[in-house]
Design an enzyme around this catalytic site. Sequence first.
Site, PDB file in Angstrom:
ATOM      1  N   HIS A 117      -4.935 -43.786  -8.852  1.00  0.00           N
ATOM      2  CA  HIS A 117      -4.255 -42.521  -9.160  1.00  0.00           C
ATOM      3  C   HIS A 117      -4.244 -41.601  -7.948  1.00  0.00           C
ATOM      4  O   HIS A 117      -3.188 -41.079  -7.550  1.00  0.00           O
ATOM      5  CB  HIS A 117      -4.962 -41.845 -10.351  1.00  0.00           C
ATOM      6  CG  HIS A 117      -4.372 -40.523 -10.724  1.00  0.00           C
ATOM      7  ND1 HIS A 117      -4.922 -39.330 -10.335  1.00  0.00           N
ATOM      8  CD2 HIS A 117      -3.254 -40.219 -11.434  1.00  0.00           C
ATOM      9  CE1 HIS A 117      -4.179 -38.339 -10.807  1.00  0.00           C
ATOM     10  NE2 HIS A 117      -3.161 -38.854 -11.487  1.00  0.00           N
TER      11      HIS A 117
ATOM     12  N   ARG B  42      15.377 -12.159   6.317  1.00  0.00           N
ATOM     13  CA  ARG B  42      15.600 -11.301   5.148  1.00  0.00           C
ATOM     14  C   ARG B  42      14.795 -10.023   5.307  1.00  0.00           C
ATOM     15  O   ARG B  42      13.560 -10.050   5.195  1.00  0.00           O
ATOM     16  CB  ARG B  42      15.186 -12.045   3.878  1.00  0.00           C
ATOM     17  CG  ARG B  42      16.120 -13.191   3.516  1.00  0.00           C
ATOM     18  CD  ARG B  42      15.450 -14.255   2.661  1.00  0.00           C
ATOM     19  NE  ARG B  42      14.543 -15.074   3.459  1.00  0.00           N
ATOM     20  CZ  ARG B  42      14.148 -16.314   3.135  1.00  0.00           C
ATOM     21  NH1 ARG B  42      14.588 -16.861   2.023  1.00  0.00           N
ATOM     22  NH2 ARG B  42      13.322 -16.991   3.922  1.00  0.00           N
TER      23      ARG B  42
ATOM     24  N   ARG C  13      19.626 -10.271   7.870  1.00  0.00           N
ATOM     25  CA  ARG C  13      20.394  -9.954   6.655  1.00  0.00           C
ATOM     26  C   ARG C  13      19.898  -8.632   6.094  1.00  0.00           C
ATOM     27  O   ARG C  13      18.707  -8.468   5.829  1.00  0.00           O
ATOM     28  CB  ARG C  13      20.215 -11.042   5.607  1.00  0.00           C
ATOM     29  CG  ARG C  13      21.080 -10.777   4.388  1.00  0.00           C
ATOM     30  CD  ARG C  13      20.848 -11.800   3.305  1.00  0.00           C
ATOM     31  NE  ARG C  13      19.549 -11.612   2.673  1.00  0.00           N
ATOM     32  CZ  ARG C  13      19.069 -12.409   1.719  1.00  0.00           C
ATOM     33  NH1 ARG C  13      19.763 -13.446   1.317  1.00  0.00           N
ATOM     34  NH2 ARG C  13      17.897 -12.178   1.177  1.00  0.00           N
TER      35      ARG C  13
ATOM     36  N   GLU D 180      28.647 -15.850  -0.334  1.00  0.00           N
ATOM     37  CA  GLU D 180      27.777 -16.316  -1.420  1.00  0.00           C
ATOM     38  C   GLU D 180      28.335 -15.973  -2.791  1.00  0.00           C
ATOM     39  O   GLU D 180      27.747 -16.304  -3.816  1.00  0.00           O
ATOM     40  CB  GLU D 180      26.368 -15.731  -1.267  1.00  0.00           C
ATOM     41  CG  GLU D 180      26.338 -14.225  -1.151  1.00  0.00           C
ATOM     42  CD  GLU D 180      24.951 -13.686  -0.799  1.00  0.00           C
ATOM     43  OE1 GLU D 180      23.949 -14.326  -1.116  1.00  0.00           O
ATOM     44  OE2 GLU D 180      24.888 -12.595  -0.193  1.00  0.00           O
TER      45      GLU D 180
ATOM     46  N   GLY E 113      25.642 -18.656   1.674  1.00  0.00           N
ATOM     47  CA  GLY E 113      24.420 -18.506   0.882  1.00  0.00           C
ATOM     48  C   GLY E 113      24.575 -19.382  -0.342  1.00  0.00           C
ATOM     49  O   GLY E 113      25.084 -18.947  -1.367  1.00  0.00           O
ATOM     50  N   THR E 114      24.158 -20.627  -0.207  1.00  0.00           N
ATOM     51  CA  THR E 114      24.480 -21.584  -1.263  1.00  0.00           C
ATOM     52  C   THR E 114      23.620 -21.406  -2.515  1.00  0.00           C
ATOM     53  O   THR E 114      23.974 -21.926  -3.561  1.00  0.00           O
ATOM     54  CB  THR E 114      24.368 -23.027  -0.743  1.00  0.00           C
ATOM     55  OG1 THR E 114      23.123 -23.177  -0.074  1.00  0.00           O
ATOM     56  CG2 THR E 114      25.492 -23.319   0.220  1.00  0.00           C
ATOM     57  N   ASN E 115      22.519 -20.658  -2.420  1.00  0.00           N
ATOM     58  CA  ASN E 115      21.771 -20.392  -3.658  1.00  0.00           C
ATOM     59  C   ASN E 115      22.619 -19.543  -4.592  1.00  0.00           C
ATOM     60  O   ASN E 115      22.864 -19.915  -5.737  1.00  0.00           O
ATOM     61  CB  ASN E 115      20.466 -19.642  -3.364  1.00  0.00           C
ATOM     62  CG  ASN E 115      19.491 -20.454  -2.544  1.00  0.00           C
ATOM     63  OD1 ASN E 115      19.677 -21.655  -2.375  1.00  0.00           O
ATOM     64  ND2 ASN E 115      18.472 -19.807  -2.014  1.00  0.00           N
ATOM     65  N   ASP E 116      23.049 -18.383  -4.095  1.00  0.00           N
ATOM     66  CA  ASP E 116      23.854 -17.503  -4.931  1.00  0.00           C
ATOM     67  C   ASP E 116      25.197 -18.145  -5.264  1.00  0.00           C
ATOM     68  O   ASP E 116      25.687 -18.011  -6.377  1.00  0.00           O
ATOM     69  CB  ASP E 116      24.075 -16.154  -4.235  1.00  0.00           C
ATOM     70  CG  ASP E 116      22.987 -15.159  -4.619  1.00  0.00           C
ATOM     71  OD1 ASP E 116      22.316 -15.395  -5.625  1.00  0.00           O
ATOM     72  OD2 ASP E 116      22.813 -14.162  -3.904  1.00  0.00           O
TER      73      ASP E 116
ATOM     74  N   CYS F 206      22.664 -20.962   4.995  1.00  0.00           N
ATOM     75  CA  CYS F 206      21.238 -20.673   4.854  1.00  0.00           C
ATOM     76  C   CYS F 206      20.900 -20.916   3.395  1.00  0.00           C
ATOM     77  O   CYS F 206      21.756 -21.156   2.578  1.00  0.00           O
ATOM     78  CB  CYS F 206      20.896 -19.256   5.315  1.00  0.00           C
ATOM     79  SG  CYS F 206      21.875 -17.970   4.565  1.00  0.00           S
TER      80      CYS F 206
END
Lengths: 561, 561
Positions: free
Chosen positions: A137, A245, A304, A431, A452-455, A517
């Site tokens: 394990h 940021r 940013r 974004e 801004g591929t998250n948003d 980003c």
Amino acid sequence: MQDIEFTIQDGKLWMLQCRVGKRTGLAALNMAMDMLHEGLIDEKTAVMRVAPNQLDELLHPILDPKAEKGAQVIAQGLPAGPGGAVGKIVFTAEDAVEAAAKGEKVILVREETNPEDVEGMRAADGLLTARGGMTSHAALVARGWGKCCIVGCDAVQLKTVDEKRVLVINGKTYNEGDVFSLNGSKGWVYDVAVKTMDASENPRFVEYMQIVDKYRKLGVRTNAENPQDAQQAINFGAEGIGLFRIEHMFYGANSEAPLSKLRKMILSKNTEERKVALNELMPYVIDVTKGTMKVMDGKSVTFRLLDPPLHEFVPQGEEKQKELAEELGITVDAVQKRGESLHEVNPMMGHRGVRLGISYPEVSEMQFRAIFTATAQLIKEGLDPRPEIMIPVTISVSELDFQKKILDRVHAEVEAAEGVKINYLYGTMIEIPRAAILADKMAETAQFFSFGTNDLTQMTYGFSRDDIGSFMPDYLNNKIIPNDPFQTLDVTSVGHLIEIGVKGGRSTNPNLKVGICGEHGGDPASVEFCHLIGMNYVSCSPFRVPIARLAAAQAAIKYDK
Amino acid sequence: MQDIEFTIQDGKLWMLQCRVGKRTGLAALNMAMDMLHEGLIDEKTAVMRVAPNQLDELLHPILDPKAEKGAQVIAQGLPAGPGGAVGKIVFTAEDAVEAAAKGEKVILVREETNPEDVEGMRAADGLLTARGGMTSHAALVARGWGKCCIVGCDAVQLKTVDEKRVLVINGKTYNEGDVFSLNGSKGWVYDVAVKTMDASENPRFVEYMQIVDKYRKLGVRTNAENPQDAQQAINFGAEGIGLFRIEHMFYGANSEAPLSKLRKMILSKNTEERKVALNELMPYVIDVTKGTMKVMDGKSVTFRLLDPPLHEFVPQGEEKQKELAEELGITVDAVQKRGESLHEVNPMMGHRGVRLGISYPEVSEMQFRAIFTATAQLIKEGLDPRPEIMIPVTISVSELDFQKKILDRVHAEVEAAEGVKINYLYGTMIEIPRAAILADKMAETAQFFSFGTNDLTQMTYGFSRDDIGSFMPDYLNNKIIPNDPFQTLDVTSVGHLIEIGVKGGRSTNPNLKVGICGEHGGDPASVEFCHLIGMNYVSCSPFRVPIARLAAAQAAIKYDK
């Protein structure tokens, strides 16, 4: 490399099964480099031989071979997880979690592990077990994570002496808190702290990455907000910062004082009060932006502007609210009221990003002034700072123009005051779907885009990242979607908007610099997509930089004939 | 029609200014019909002569001319706002607001009005003032709203008798609460209740709309969830229901009992409990869907499955929570906990729409069964129900396929149980950017699309409709955007996604029926866009139906040569 099962029956060879051989990242790297040096494969083939995500295992520290020579191996086990680890020994998963929470590095020592230990195993820097083999394990879990691990170390004896758990090795007793070092690649255990070294110093890794970079066309930057992360990323080959940021300087250690000033700004009753608070805040912003640009000397740093909805910074606990009320000379009730007035139903689509800069231009102005002042000071110190200013959450070129007017004025003022010429780039996040669709207009003012591929994924899917937990498992189990789109960029939809954005932007501004980003910048499949649509760079967290570099090189080898 | 200012000086005519003459909707309609009947203009020109939004004024009731003949005019003033009004007289704006809040129809009687009266004027059904001319405050405000209003009615005397305000007309005293009727188009006042008639019964309006419909190509449906609204919409010319929101049956009057069953379903601990609650809920859903399909006999009714996040239905007040806890036989604490567990950071992008139907297939199943059962019952009553089933908040054809499997099974079961053949259409909202981008795939399963432009605008802009209040004024004042995109469809971005959606959908399914629901369906500029991109229909609230019909006819005349 193939795993082959065969048998010989009646003098005949039967091939029973074959499959691609599993190997650790280190093994893959070693095999590729050995074969390259022996002339069996060429450089391109060597670059293709390591899966980018496997590099992750290599990016964690190893024991420095020179330092190891001066130390005594006290026990040897099976090398189940590669890399090195140095830390205080603990004997339970709970203790490991507790110590890690305090920021201490620990090595978890167990007879053997079971699923209940997993959180402790995750928290520990290294694992050492008395029993178990290469498929136990502990070994399986550790390899999955690329974590340093030694198993089946027979010399290890865990005992209870005077109601206290102790570790005995060859008659010598060790207590909880004693420092051990593990070399997980060899299975060697030390009872002293052995110096470690970063993977970036590992000569084999360095040589491999130099070859990788020969074939890579896509730039690789990092997301970083402080000198330490920036330096780490440079060590891993980052060519600049793609995402700094601003709000990150108000999170974490040593940020309490500036955070209270930020809160003062947020709770201001009017523009005048807000300007006073912003002026108090500015020296800190100058300081942090300057420190990072200094480390990134000669490399671009994309700042940013303040992005999250302001209510995120309003203290929630009563004690914090009381502190703030006292500092501001207002009642706790007033602090709460102001906080409530900032509450939003869907903050992700609320008053944030450039929308703050439209409502409160003075907030943007302070940030512009701080960045330009930091830049001017570095120039006067003889350095070569390269700031890029990025506007978040835009939907229209009018927003960029509105902010640019403020920026132009502040830029002229700082140049005049400091007596130096300040170069910079001005750009925007893409974004929100509308910004991608209207990219041709956006690029009339923007000198660069960063997707801004998250948003963008949130808006394209209508998936709130904070809320997908309730239905994402059902979506994956029922195969409604093949992957979590926040981990691997969805090329068919989000990718389609990115393509519209890149083409649109370059149609009106052929010199437009385009990057990405967000988490996808360090995901190999997404990096391949970014290469294919002709981006200039990807930006990702420091530890993903080598992965992005390798993914970019592989994309170039695969597609550019 | 032109407003012209001129002067004659030394025998010479000077034209000083001219501009388009302002006129009420009724005047525009009358002019167009008079000129048509006199042979001065043709039908198409007549259709173009009334601005669609002006119809709004005409859609409110007028006094029935026949009934007026039997009543005595007690006073006459200036006809400042068209239409008719019947209600109890009140003497202050506050009283008007209070009475309207109770659902009473009132006529506000004042010496004259000023800006402080505006809320009361809005609340009143009709306005009557003793003083003022056609450009007085009351007249201007009333015309702006298309509200029935008589000004400068000299006979009106407001007095205080025994400390009580009264109205005296020609020596007769009236008290607050006495019923008056106003004919705002003639300036006539009655001291009795005169019968009113709907605009849809107004012969001139009816004739005009018949001409309008000759030129219209776009279908016009309505958004309605009950027989009353459905009937109203049919009277206004609706050709079907484009949006029946299942959740609306749990709002408003008479919905307490079913709402408590819905809450029981939401708070269920597991699938079994949920199924029990759903079974209790089903008779009500059958009842409401059946009632509306009955009114819409022979016309399509598009049922949109339960859409909002479930936490919206969890009671917030302590008393309601207590009631629910008692009914469910659990503690108030458990009710609160379950409510909290449903809380979302960004509910608009959370667990809603089809995502509920993926996590809880039994919730979709109940809705399918209820709609098909209601349909079967109507067929057996000799009617012609035409249900269309619409899946909301989709992002992938896999969601449609997943739900379709359940639907197919339930459809077969209901057909077998009821012994009738049930026809239906199966389609989806297109309201998330990904669905529009991947419309070609969606249309492989969907037989129709309905663009939900409210949500699509939210996602395309990243604007939460509930939260734009904090920055929209700054955006409009600074001309960052030209209009509120929730009022007028943004053709450049949201429209672009719609176009991708329509083209994509028809590329794989040429028979795809395409419509729009949501506020934009009743906005003339947006209707024009829908015509231009070749939609089959728009759907809007009942009172906007004639407006959409006229806008559609004008678009056809303007663009189809």
